[in-house]
Design an enzyme around this catalytic site. Structure first.
Site, PDB file in Angstrom:
ATOM      1  N   THR A  49      27.901  75.300  56.371  1.00  0.00           N
ATOM      2  CA  THR A  49      29.177  75.577  56.293  1.00  0.00           C
ATOM      3  C   THR A  49      29.819  74.580  55.400  1.00  0.00           C
ATOM      4  OG1 THR A  49      29.323  76.767  58.600  1.00  0.00           O
ATOM      5  CG2 THR A  49      31.116  76.822  56.602  1.00  0.00           C
ATOM      6  N   HIS A 107      28.148  74.627  52.209  1.00  0.00           N
ATOM      7  CA  HIS A 107      28.985  75.146  50.958  1.00  0.00           C
ATOM      8  C   HIS A 107      30.500  74.999  50.419  1.00  0.00           C
ATOM      9  CE1 HIS A 107      25.815  78.581  50.900  1.00  0.00           C
ATOM     10  NE2 HIS A 107      25.933  78.603  53.086  1.00  0.00           N
TER      11      HIS A 107
HETATM   12 ZN   LIG Z   1      28.455  74.511  61.837  1.00  0.00          ZN
END
Ligand SMILES: [Zn+2]
Length: 337
Positions: free
Chosen positions: A39, A42
């Protein structure tokens, strides 16, 4: 007192970590380590700019030491070693049906709110889970991703003696494979990266490379045609979504772990024909953190081997660049203290 701040695509700057005095029910932490998650990558790539306000201190895979208590906090004491479950639930609503971790008012700390990649971090006391005395704080930073895996294996209802296939061997896929093995399942990992496959093999996980072998045939061969009781789709790829329905046996389960950024063609006939079940999973609940800490405390997960590198916070930009350039690595930690 430094903080790693996301400042726009491919830019993580170093800023000041400001010590925020804890309000009622809050705790101020001295952060030890913060893992870098998919994440965070990202965010780094600018894919989550609508959700992340700039500049934002990112990071949510944190181990820390409690350094200051707000009014009314009795669950931890100054000096306790803790991991953080980075969820802010907001106001409870009845239609969440008690599942606030995927509920209407959920905010994720480290994306929607300032994260833990900094020296000093103030969070609600209910997010904290105490670590066992003997657990190194570097291992503590792996509690959050391990809790993801525990949650996924729990919702996948994996039982001893079952066969699981994990599609995708990044940190979460590997942890799912390892937790499923702890539960007594046989695990086959499908992964396109050879060095990750090799790494998994060293950890006792059978591997198959879908670029070189037909995964369906391989699983059939390994199981004498019995195929898988539970399949975890962790790749987030179109081929992963295509193959996942070919692997389960009758009443088998598919657990959807990956974030698929767009709709995928999926063979729905298979769900009818073999009464396959599809189970969505996201994040974790309190009990998953407790179980992850228990498994880690008992030495059931090879934590040292999962840590590829520990970098000082000053090197955060270089570390994100390194992860981009090296798809072989598993887990990189930033030392924040
Ligand atoms: Zn994580």
């Amino acid at each position: 007192m430094k903080a790693a701040n996301y400042r726009g695509a491919k830019q993580i700057g170093i800023g000041e970590s400001v010590a925020i005095p804890p309000g009622p029910g809050e705790v101020r932490l001295s952060v030890a380590y913060c893992g870098i998650c998919g994440t965070d990558m990202h965010i780094y790539h600018g894919h989550m700019d609508q959700r992340v306000s700039l500049p934002q201190t990112i990071g949510h895979e944190v181990s820390a030491v409690v350094s200051e208590l707000g009014d009314g906090v009795e669950t931890v004491q100054v000096g306790d070693k803790v991991a953080v479950r980075p969820l802010m639930f907001g106001e409870a609503v009845s239609f969440d049906k008690g599942h606030a971790h995927v509920g209407k008012n959920l905010k994720f700390i480290g994306i929607d709110l300032p994260g833990g990649m900094q020296s000093s971090w103030t969070v609600p006391a209910y997010t904290l889970h105490k670590l066992p005395e003997g657990m190194p704080l570097s291992h503590g930073a792996l509690v959050e991703p391990a809790a993801v895996a525990v949650h996924d294996v729990r919702l996948g209802k994996v039982r001893a003696g079952e066969t699981c296939v994990v599609i995708g061997g990044g940190p979460i896929g590997l942890l799912i494979a390892l937790v499923a093995k702890v539960k007594g399942a046989r695990v086959v990992l499908s992964e396109v990266n050879e060095s990750r496959l090799e790494f998994a093999t060293k950890l006792g996980i059978e591997g198959v490379n879908p670029m070189r072998q037909n995964v369906v045939e391989k699983v059939s061969e390994l199981t004498d045609g019995a195929m898988a009781d539970c399949v975890f789709e962790v790749s987030g790829s179109a081929p992963g979504a295509e193959i996942m329905t070919e692997l389960p046996n009758v009443r088998g389960r598919i657990v959807m772990v990956a974030i698929h950024p767009e709709p995928r063609p999926v063979n729905l006939f298979k769900f009818f024909w073999s009464e396959i079940q599809l189970i969505g999973v996201r994040l974790y609940e309190e009990c998953d953190f407790d179980e992850a800490i228990e498994l880690m405390g008992e030495g059931k997960l090879p934590l040292d081997q999962l840590i590829t590198e520990i970098a000082p916070i000053e090197a955060v930009q270089a570390t994100f660049e390194k992860i981009d350039a090296n798809p072989d690595g598993i887990k990189y930690l930033i030392q924040c203290g």
